[in-house]
Enzyme design. Structure first.
Site, PDB file in Angstrom:
ATOM      1  N   LYS A  97       0.879  -1.185   0.000  1.00 42.00           N
ATOM      2  CA  LYS A  97       0.000   0.000   0.000  1.00 42.00           C
ATOM      3  C   LYS A  97       0.907   1.223   0.000  1.00 42.00           C
ATOM      4  CE  LYS A  97      -4.178   0.589   2.167  1.00 42.00           C
ATOM      5  NZ  LYS A  97      -5.319   0.466   1.256  1.00 42.00           N
TER       6      LYS A  97
HETATM    7  N1  PMP Z   1      -7.763  -2.671  -3.720  1.00 39.25           N
HETATM    8  C1  PMP Z   1      -7.257  -1.442  -3.503  1.00 39.25           C
HETATM    9  C2  PMP Z   1      -6.634  -0.704  -4.624  1.00 39.25           C
HETATM   10  C3  PMP Z   1      -7.336  -0.863  -2.211  1.00 39.25           C
HETATM   11  O1  PMP Z   1      -6.859   0.362  -1.998  1.00 39.25           O
HETATM   12  C4  PMP Z   1      -7.950  -1.584  -1.173  1.00 39.25           C
HETATM   13  C5  PMP Z   1      -8.013  -1.000   0.210  1.00 39.25           C
HETATM   14  N2  PMP Z   1      -8.778   0.153   0.270  1.00 39.25           N
HETATM   15  C6  PMP Z   1      -8.466  -2.852  -1.453  1.00 39.25           C
HETATM   16  C7  PMP Z   1      -8.336  -3.376  -2.729  1.00 39.25           C
HETATM   17  C8  PMP Z   1      -9.134  -3.666  -0.387  1.00 39.25           C
HETATM   18  O2  PMP Z   1      -8.176  -4.036   0.561  1.00 39.25           O
HETATM   19  P1  PMP Z   1      -8.585  -4.359   2.060  1.00 39.25           P
HETATM   20  O3  PMP Z   1      -9.609  -5.410   1.975  1.00 39.25           O
HETATM   21  O4  PMP Z   1      -7.298  -4.848   2.670  1.00 39.25           O
HETATM   22  O5  PMP Z   1      -9.092  -3.106   2.652  1.00 39.25           O
END
Ligand code: PMP
Length: 305
Positions: free
Chosen positions: A154
């Site tokens: 991230k």
């Molecule tokens: N894809 C992207 C591009 C994201 O930024 C996120 C998180 N906001 C997700 C998928 C979902 O990830 P998570 O389930 O870990 O929140």
């Protein structure tokens, strides 16, 4: 809606919410060299509990490693700091945003040697998007190519792509976007992963590679298997195949499970889904997920801190 809470945790102390401004020459501000997490905490019958905190902190530390950040604290210390920040702010439920970033001191692109700051904010975020089934449009902007970045991290810079997509406004006709990868396969939303369900309840989701490996995605895959005996098929999916599915839903920490009502393709062809129906598989797995995150399901209580 005021999201403000009293304190932000920064480098082992609590600062007042309005007292955490950064210097103009903060490296991160210029080049986006920072990493972050998005975590939710829930009101439970005991105290507010953080869902899959260890997994989120592991992803944060992975992101920091990708960005060559030398941290002088441990995983356990960061987990404790997050729990302390939730407790200190006194909210029963909400969102947690840890960030690690390069501070002031170096201005060239190679940032090694700049001071690293870590901050944890907590804010009130009841709903991120409608709780009803939403309308989605395939965006003209493609998902960034995995050869250009680390898709499993991230990293702030990766989000320029998501923001560009979110700016594709169509007079408010659509509530969210769906990105294809550079080869034309379905990737994910700007901040969420997607699942598709056939009429005989087979569940498909885009394989890892061009998507963020979402923690909600992994949770849903596990819950579908353990609670509903469904093995999710992770594969490449073309947008032309959308009409062969009966349901579609997004998964993301911010909004948990979001049923999709329609996806409008690049050529404006619209595919309708029954994901929002009371007896849909989407609704079933959403209920299971919401029980798990609110510490009501005995089997998964160890997922909450
Ligand atoms: N894809 C992207 C591009 C994201 O930024 C996120 C998180 N906001 C997700 C998928 C979902 O990830 P998570 O389930 O870990 O929140």
């Amino acid at each position: 809606m005021d999201i403000k809470t009293p304190y932000i945790w920064k480098n082992w102390e609590f600062l007042e919410w309005d007292n955490t401004l950064e210097h103009n020459l903060t490296h991160t501000l210029h080049y986006g060299w920072w990493v972050f997490e998005g975590i939710r905490f829930y009101d439970t019958e005991k105290w507010p509990k953080v869902f899959r905190l260890d997994t989120h902190i592991d992803r944060l530390l992975y992101s920091a490693k990708v960005m060559w950040m030398d941290l002088d604290y441990s995983r356990a210390e960061l987990i404790q700091a997050t729990i302390d920040t939730v407790a200190k702010n006194g909210e029963k439920s909400g969102y947690i945003r840890p960030i690690i970033f390069y501070w002031y001191g170096k201005m060239w692109l190679y940032p090694k040697g700049a001071t690293i700051d870590t901050a944890i904010s907590v804010w009130k975020w009841w709903r991120y998007i409608s709780d009803d089934a939403i309308t989605v449009k395939v965006s003209k902007t493609r998902r960034i190519h995995p050869a250009t970045t680390d898709m499993a991290a991230k990293i702030c810079g990766n989000y320029a792509n998501s923001i560009l997509v979110s700016l594709e406004v169509h007079n408010g006709w659509f509530q969210e976007w769906l990105l294809l990868d550079t080869e034309g396969f379905i990737a994910e939303g700007p901040g969420e992963n997607i699942f598709l369900v056939t009429a005989d309840n087979q569940v498909f989701t885009p394989e890892l590679g061009t998507i963020l490996p979402g923690i909600t995605r992994a949770t849903i895959i596990e819950l579908l298997k353990k609670e509903l005996w469904i093995d999710v098929i992770e594969t490449k999916i073309m947008p032309s195949e959308l009409s062969s599915f009966k349901e579609a839903f997004f998964t993301w920490t911010a909004a948990e499970v979001t049923a999709i009502w329609s996806i409008t393709q690049e050529n404006w062809e619209k595919v309708l889904f029954s994901s929002g129906d009371e007896n849909s598989l989407t609704n079933k797995i959403k209920k299971i997920y919401l029980d798990v995150v609110s510490w009501k399901n005995e089997k998964y209580k160890n997922w909450l801190y």
